[in-house]
Scaffold this motif. Sequence first.
Motif, PDB file in Angstrom:
ATOM      1  N   UNK A  84      70.074  20.833  30.058  1.00  0.00           N
ATOM      2  CA  UNK A  84      71.203  21.337  31.276  1.00  0.00           C
ATOM      3  C   UNK A  84      71.499  19.581  32.379  1.00  0.00           C
ATOM      4  N   UNK A  85      72.899  19.400  32.096  1.00  0.00           N
ATOM      5  CA  UNK A  85      73.266  18.484  33.665  1.00  0.00           C
ATOM      6  C   UNK A  85      74.176  18.675  34.129  1.00  0.00           C
ATOM      7  N   UNK A  86      73.207  18.727  35.418  1.00  0.00           N
ATOM      8  CA  UNK A  86      73.928  18.966  36.272  1.00  0.00           C
ATOM      9  C   UNK A  86      74.718  18.422  37.175  1.00  0.00           C
ATOM     10  N   UNK A  87      75.117  17.096  36.720  1.00  0.00           N
ATOM     11  CA  UNK A  87      76.262  16.254  36.938  1.00  0.00           C
ATOM     12  C   UNK A  87      75.901  15.667  38.425  1.00  0.00           C
ATOM     13  N   UNK A  88      75.917  16.474  39.685  1.00  0.00           N
ATOM     14  CA  UNK A  88      75.412  15.820  41.276  1.00  0.00           C
ATOM     15  C   UNK A  88      73.653  16.302  40.685  1.00  0.00           C
ATOM     16  N   UNK A  89      72.944  14.824  41.348  1.00  0.00           N
ATOM     17  CA  UNK A  89      71.798  14.930  41.621  1.00  0.00           C
ATOM     18  C   UNK A  89      71.430  15.925  42.964  1.00  0.00           C
ATOM     19  N   UNK A  90      70.923  16.548  42.683  1.00  0.00           N
ATOM     20  CA  UNK A  90      70.192  17.118  43.608  1.00  0.00           C
ATOM     21  C   UNK A  90      68.936  17.918  43.284  1.00  0.00           C
ATOM     22  N   UNK A  91      68.471  16.780  44.524  1.00  0.00           N
ATOM     23  CA  UNK A  91      66.659  16.385  44.641  1.00  0.00           C
ATOM     24  C   UNK A  91      66.011  17.795  45.301  1.00  0.00           C
ATOM     25  N   UNK A  92      65.018  17.546  44.340  1.00  0.00           N
ATOM     26  CA  UNK A  92      63.713  18.452  45.058  1.00  0.00           C
ATOM     27  C   UNK A  92      63.871  19.768  46.212  1.00  0.00           C
ATOM     28  N   UNK A  93      63.780  18.479  47.135  1.00  0.00           N
ATOM     29  CA  UNK A  93      63.645  19.385  48.398  1.00  0.00           C
ATOM     30  C   UNK A  93      64.873  20.510  48.921  1.00  0.00           C
ATOM     31  N   UNK A  94      65.686  19.444  48.840  1.00  0.00           N
ATOM     32  CA  UNK A  94      66.822  19.331  48.969  1.00  0.00           C
ATOM     33  C   UNK A  94      67.735  20.613  48.296  1.00  0.00           C
ATOM     34  N   UNK A  95      67.118  21.084  46.807  1.00  0.00           N
ATOM     35  CA  UNK A  95      67.261  22.337  46.113  1.00  0.00           C
ATOM     36  C   UNK A  95      66.759  23.433  46.737  1.00  0.00           C
ATOM     37  N   UNK A  96      65.636  23.196  47.463  1.00  0.00           N
ATOM     38  CA  UNK A  96      65.017  24.495  48.248  1.00  0.00           C
ATOM     39  C   UNK A  96      66.046  25.030  49.123  1.00  0.00           C
ATOM     40  N   UNK A  97      66.729  24.120  50.122  1.00  0.00           N
ATOM     41  CA  UNK A  97      67.565  24.495  50.875  1.00  0.00           C
ATOM     42  C   UNK A  97      68.827  25.103  50.489  1.00  0.00           C
ATOM     43  N   UNK A  98      69.034  24.819  49.143  1.00  0.00           N
ATOM     44  CA  UNK A  98      70.818  25.638  48.679  1.00  0.00           C
ATOM     45  C   UNK A  98      69.796  26.596  47.565  1.00  0.00           C
ATOM     46  N   UNK A  99      68.732  26.761  46.966  1.00  0.00           N
ATOM     47  CA  UNK A  99      68.267  28.207  46.432  1.00  0.00           C
ATOM     48  C   UNK A  99      68.399  28.851  47.585  1.00  0.00           C
ATOM     49  N   UNK A 100      68.204  28.526  48.991  1.00  0.00           N
ATOM     50  CA  UNK A 100      67.973  29.570  49.937  1.00  0.00           C
ATOM     51  C   UNK A 100      69.541  30.093  50.576  1.00  0.00           C
TER      52      UNK A 100
END
Length: 309
Positions: A84-100
């Motif tokens: 699964x290629x997200x195309x946009x690189x999402x960082x691990x800490x940044x992902x937490x905000x997006x998951x929220x």
Amino acid sequence: MKITILSGGTGTPKLIQGFKEILPNEDISVIVNTGEDTYIGDIYLSPDIDTVLYTFSNLINDETWYGLKGDTFFCHEQLKNFGFDEVLRIGDKDRALKMHKTSLLKKGIPMSEIVDIERKSLSINSKIYPMSNEKIESKVLIEENNEKILLKFHDFWVSRRGNAKVLDIFYENSNYAKAADGVLKAIQKSDFVIIGPSNPITSIGPILSISEIKNALKEKLVFAVSPIVGENPVSGPAGTLMHAKGYPVNAVGVYEYYKDIVDVLVLDNNDINKKKEINCEVLYANTIMKTIDDKITLARNIFDYYKSR
């Protein structure tokens, strides 16, 4: 003294860095574009909102103006291993905000409430508002192989790197959308409003496409900072998109786009020859913000001009 800033995700956050050094942060409100919001897989992205949050909390990766500085990408790389290629690189800490955001949106909580929770969690004293709690999508109409294709902005800019013949840009659902809670009150309470040097068409245009926001701005003193110097945008696809909408790619085009709401147009010193074609007040300054001193100086120039009127 209270100000409100209209922001996208690149040029304007640089100016925000300047203003937050010269004004009490609680006196700054920011209305942010959400026309580029989208899903990647099961993760909701609100890129401009997150950039403004990270800018105020001094976490922003100011090399890319996206994500957090020093972030890691273990999850992104593992997803690639799974195919699964997200195309946009999402960082691990940044992902937490997006998951929220994703989790609360699925529970039906309005975006304005979610952003306020995140703002407080990041110890930000300024107010940050999405332009609307309703879904407004910026769509780019392109021509490819003699066919017209309507793309989400994310697909146009991230997936295709902006490499397409652009015919037009639309703000889907904006005719029916309302301003998010707090937006109109922030404008009304401001001494003046600043349209930051973000892409006029896809960063500021979606905000202005909400009629009650644009009408509120007509009642206020509005500064607009041009994101174009000479014939060239400072960054991003502003030139291509302005051309597609029929505006010249220069300071005059920026004025024409904002002319029904702007009172003071802030131009780079290199554009001093454009004044005769612009029918509003013009403030000349260094608008290319390479250092924090440049950002503070531009913010102070705008503030001092306001006080001197």
